[in-house]
Scaffold this active site. Sequence first.
Site, PDB file in Angstrom:
ATOM      1  N   LYS A 163      66.449   4.197  26.345  1.00  0.00           N
ATOM      2  CA  LYS A 163      65.017   4.129  25.659  1.00  0.00           C
ATOM      3  C   LYS A 163      64.788   2.528  25.200  1.00  0.00           C
ATOM      4  CE  LYS A 163      64.277   8.473  24.917  1.00  0.00           C
ATOM      5  NZ  LYS A 163      62.982   9.031  25.077  1.00  0.00           N
ATOM      6  N   ASP A 188      62.805   4.526  29.216  1.00  0.00           N
ATOM      7  CA  ASP A 188      61.699   5.416  28.499  1.00  0.00           C
ATOM      8  C   ASP A 188      61.403   4.639  27.459  1.00  0.00           C
ATOM      9  OD1 ASP A 188      59.968   7.526  27.764  1.00  0.00           O
ATOM     10  OD2 ASP A 188      61.699   8.946  27.343  1.00  0.00           O
ATOM     11  N   GLU A 213      59.452   5.263  32.256  1.00  0.00           N
ATOM     12  CA  GLU A 213      58.798   6.497  31.718  1.00  0.00           C
ATOM     13  C   GLU A 213      57.929   6.179  30.780  1.00  0.00           C
ATOM     14  OE1 GLU A 213      62.135   9.211  30.794  1.00  0.00           O
ATOM     15  OE2 GLU A 213      60.606  10.425  29.960  1.00  0.00           O
ATOM     16  N   LYS A 262      58.913  18.926  30.983  1.00  0.00           N
ATOM     17  CA  LYS A 262      59.578  19.751  29.835  1.00  0.00           C
ATOM     18  C   LYS A 262      58.804  21.037  29.666  1.00  0.00           C
ATOM     19  CE  LYS A 262      60.707  15.419  27.747  1.00  0.00           C
ATOM     20  NZ  LYS A 262      60.573  14.403  26.346  1.00  0.00           N
ATOM     21  N   GLY A 290      64.322  16.333  28.530  1.00  0.00           N
ATOM     22  CA  GLY A 290      64.975  17.197  27.570  1.00  0.00           C
ATOM     23  C   GLY A 290      64.408  17.046  26.205  1.00  0.00           C
TER      24      GLY A 290
HETATM   25  O1  OSB Z   1      60.782  11.171  25.726  1.00  0.00           O
HETATM   26  O2  OSB Z   1      62.414  12.122  26.819  1.00  0.00           O
HETATM   27  C1  OSB Z   1      62.009  11.780  25.827  1.00  0.00           C
HETATM   28  C2  OSB Z   1      64.046  13.214  23.212  1.00  0.00           C
HETATM   29  C3  OSB Z   1      63.048  13.692  22.208  1.00  0.00           C
HETATM   30  C4  OSB Z   1      62.081  13.398  22.290  1.00  0.00           C
HETATM   31  C5  OSB Z   1      61.562  12.739  23.519  1.00  0.00           C
HETATM   32  C6  OSB Z   1      62.417  12.514  24.658  1.00  0.00           C
HETATM   33  C7  OSB Z   1      63.694  12.817  24.302  1.00  0.00           C
HETATM   34  C8  OSB Z   1      64.702  12.348  25.195  1.00  0.00           C
HETATM   35  C9  OSB Z   1      66.208  13.161  24.947  1.00  0.00           C
HETATM   36  O3  OSB Z   1      64.888  11.494  25.830  1.00  0.00           O
HETATM   37  C10 OSB Z   1      66.771  13.529  26.453  1.00  0.00           C
HETATM   38  C11 OSB Z   1      67.759  14.590  26.178  1.00  0.00           C
HETATM   39  O4  OSB Z   1      67.373  15.723  25.516  1.00  0.00           O
HETATM   40  O5  OSB Z   1      68.972  14.200  26.298  1.00  0.00           O
HETATM   41 MG    MG Z   2      60.380  10.685  27.703  1.00  0.00          MG
END
Ligand code: OSB
Ligand code: MG
Length: 370
Positions: A163, A188, A213, A262, A290
């Site tokens: 992130k 991301d 991302e 998702k 996720g």
């Molecule tokens: O942006 O992908 C995302 C978790 C909560 C909200 C947004 C995101 C995420 C993750 C977690 O990146 C990924 C995971 O479930 O391992």
């Molecule tokens: Mg994301």
Amino acid sequence: MHIERVELRHVKLELVNPFETSMGVEIHEEHIIVRVDSEGVSGWGECVVEPLPTYSPETISTAWHILTDAIIPGVVGKRFQTLEDAITSWSWVRGHRMAKAGLEAALFDVQAKQKHVSLSNLLGGTRDAVDVGVSIGIQPNTQKMLSEVSAYLEQGYARIKIKITPGKDLKFIESIRNVYPKIPLQVDANSAYTLQDLDIFKEMEKYKLLLIEQPLGYEDIYEHSLLQRKLDTPICLDESIHSLGDAQAALAMKSCRIINIKPGRVGGYSESIKIHDLCAAHNIPVWHGGMLESGIGRAGNLALASLPNFKLPGDISASKRYFKQDIVAPEFVVTPDGKMKVPNQPGIGVDVLEDRLNAVTVTAKEFRAH
Ligand code: OSB
Ligand code: MG
């Protein structure tokens, strides 16, 4: 399909480590678990809403309201010829895609169990294991980030995602690339940047990221097309894609070269498959995102990710990466070669542990026909 009973549970699971993103820090994962009882089987779904609208405009409260007052009354006590008929019963409800996806998932599980096939099989999956990656939250310093990355690589993860947020981006990417020049690495931003930050993204190009991302606005498609035009690194959209129509617009505008799917964000498996197929026809790879799901949601994610155009590793990590103890058995594990097995038993293919589920339930509500 006769829907005899529906149950909602607001659950709260403690995360093994706080998860920090540009949207804030999560210490617990709170979602809604949906159970549907129909003709001798129970189907399970996970509604990936969070307490506050940080990632999506939906929340636990809005989804609870929409399911209770709009969607479930049209389903419970009803007999549907087909699964599609059941899904059509809530097509009049605008928006609220996560609420819809939670119930849709439970109905797909019911259908698969009644047909004695795995959910993967019902959805059109073609693989019995999928490549998985890990999503690492923002860390206090590069030292801590490097120790996280090395620990996950040792566990076998096939790809690392970190992130990023302004001020915690280039130096973290550089520190990882210095130690691991070759690993598949992606970032991301969860919408933390604007077009003014072009120089930061230009600078990222030298680190050969798999993708960037959701750098810009959480509903934007147009500005991403302006940014993608100036970058060789593929942009991948997450937040901005809510439907097949959004995906069509993003492809037509060349706003991204990869899409993260998702099911919660797009309203369920049915819409996810439409986006998957559209992307396949345009040679655009997709991967499975996720939402820190429990084992119930994770089982469904694996089934969907077994479809052929899921070409990049998903954010689908082992149960223990999220929770001390999952609410399903068996727990999900990553193999040393970076894969996770797609459950092959009927439906979601894992057993829900009722005592664990009770232990994490904050409130529950039951619906029956009167
Ligand atoms: O942006 O992908 C995302 C978790 C909560 C909200 C947004 C995101 C995420 C993750 C977690 O990146 C990924 C995971 O479930 O391992
Ligand atoms: Mg994301």
